[in-house]
Design a protein around this motif. Sequence first.
Motif, PDB file in Angstrom:
ATOM      1  N   VAL A  28       0.840  -1.199   0.000  1.00  0.00           N
ATOM      2  CA  VAL A  28       0.000   0.000   0.000  1.00  0.00           C
ATOM      3  C   VAL A  28       0.875   1.249   0.000  1.00  0.00           C
ATOM      4  O   VAL A  28       0.654   2.186  -0.781  1.00  0.00           O
ATOM      5  N   ALA A  29       1.870   1.278   0.867  1.00  0.00           N
ATOM      6  CA  ALA A  29       2.771   2.434   0.937  1.00  0.00           C
ATOM      7  C   ALA A  29       3.491   2.641  -0.390  1.00  0.00           C
ATOM      8  O   ALA A  29       3.632   3.782  -0.854  1.00  0.00           O
ATOM      9  N   ASN A  33       3.039   5.737  -2.772  1.00  0.00           N
ATOM     10  CA  ASN A  33       4.288   6.503  -2.735  1.00  0.00           C
ATOM     11  C   ASN A  33       4.413   7.327  -1.443  1.00  0.00           C
ATOM     12  O   ASN A  33       4.741   8.513  -1.464  1.00  0.00           O
ATOM     13  N   LEU A  34       4.128   6.650  -0.336  1.00  0.00           N
ATOM     14  CA  LEU A  34       4.208   7.272   0.978  1.00  0.00           C
ATOM     15  C   LEU A  34       5.021   6.377   1.906  1.00  0.00           C
ATOM     16  O   LEU A  34       5.067   5.154   1.705  1.00  0.00           O
ATOM     17  N   VAL A  36       5.710   4.086   5.070  1.00  0.00           N
ATOM     18  CA  VAL A  36       4.861   3.183   5.841  1.00  0.00           C
ATOM     19  C   VAL A  36       4.331   3.889   7.087  1.00  0.00           C
ATOM     20  O   VAL A  36       3.159   3.745   7.454  1.00  0.00           O
ATOM     21  N   SER A  37       5.167   4.673   7.733  1.00  0.00           N
ATOM     22  CA  SER A  37       4.739   5.362   8.956  1.00  0.00           C
ATOM     23  C   SER A  37       3.570   6.310   8.693  1.00  0.00           C
ATOM     24  O   SER A  37       2.684   6.456   9.542  1.00  0.00           O
ATOM     25  N   ASP A  38       3.536   6.945   7.527  1.00  0.00           N
ATOM     26  CA  ASP A  38       2.404   7.819   7.192  1.00  0.00           C
ATOM     27  C   ASP A  38       1.114   7.018   7.050  1.00  0.00           C
ATOM     28  O   ASP A  38       0.050   7.452   7.498  1.00  0.00           O
ATOM     29  N   ILE A  39       1.207   5.841   6.436  1.00  0.00           N
ATOM     30  CA  ILE A  39       0.039   4.980   6.266  1.00  0.00           C
ATOM     31  C   ILE A  39      -0.468   4.525   7.636  1.00  0.00           C
ATOM     32  O   ILE A  39      -1.675   4.537   7.909  1.00  0.00           O
ATOM     33  N   ILE A  40       0.436   4.148   8.516  1.00  0.00           N
ATOM     34  CA  ILE A  40       0.058   3.696   9.859  1.00  0.00           C
ATOM     35  C   ILE A  40      -0.602   4.834  10.634  1.00  0.00           C
ATOM     36  O   ILE A  40      -1.655   4.648  11.260  1.00  0.00           O
TER      37      ILE A  40
END
Length: 74
Positions: A28-29, A33-34, A36-40
Amino acid sequence: MVQKSAMKQAKAMTVRLSEEQAQALEMVASVENLPVSDIIRAAITTHIETRRRDPGFQAGLKDRISQARKLLDR
């Protein structure tokens, strides 16, 4: 997403994921193009906001607050 100014006071936490969850999260990240911490952080924010609007959760929260007050008043 979480604002960068909020990150200055961030608290580091450890999260354990299954291999399947980790791979899905990384995919997903990658697609978005983000980091992983932003997705979490976005997922956590969404979860908290959903709970804030959930009457059952709010009732449980009020019950916990009431229990805590009783303990402090002893």
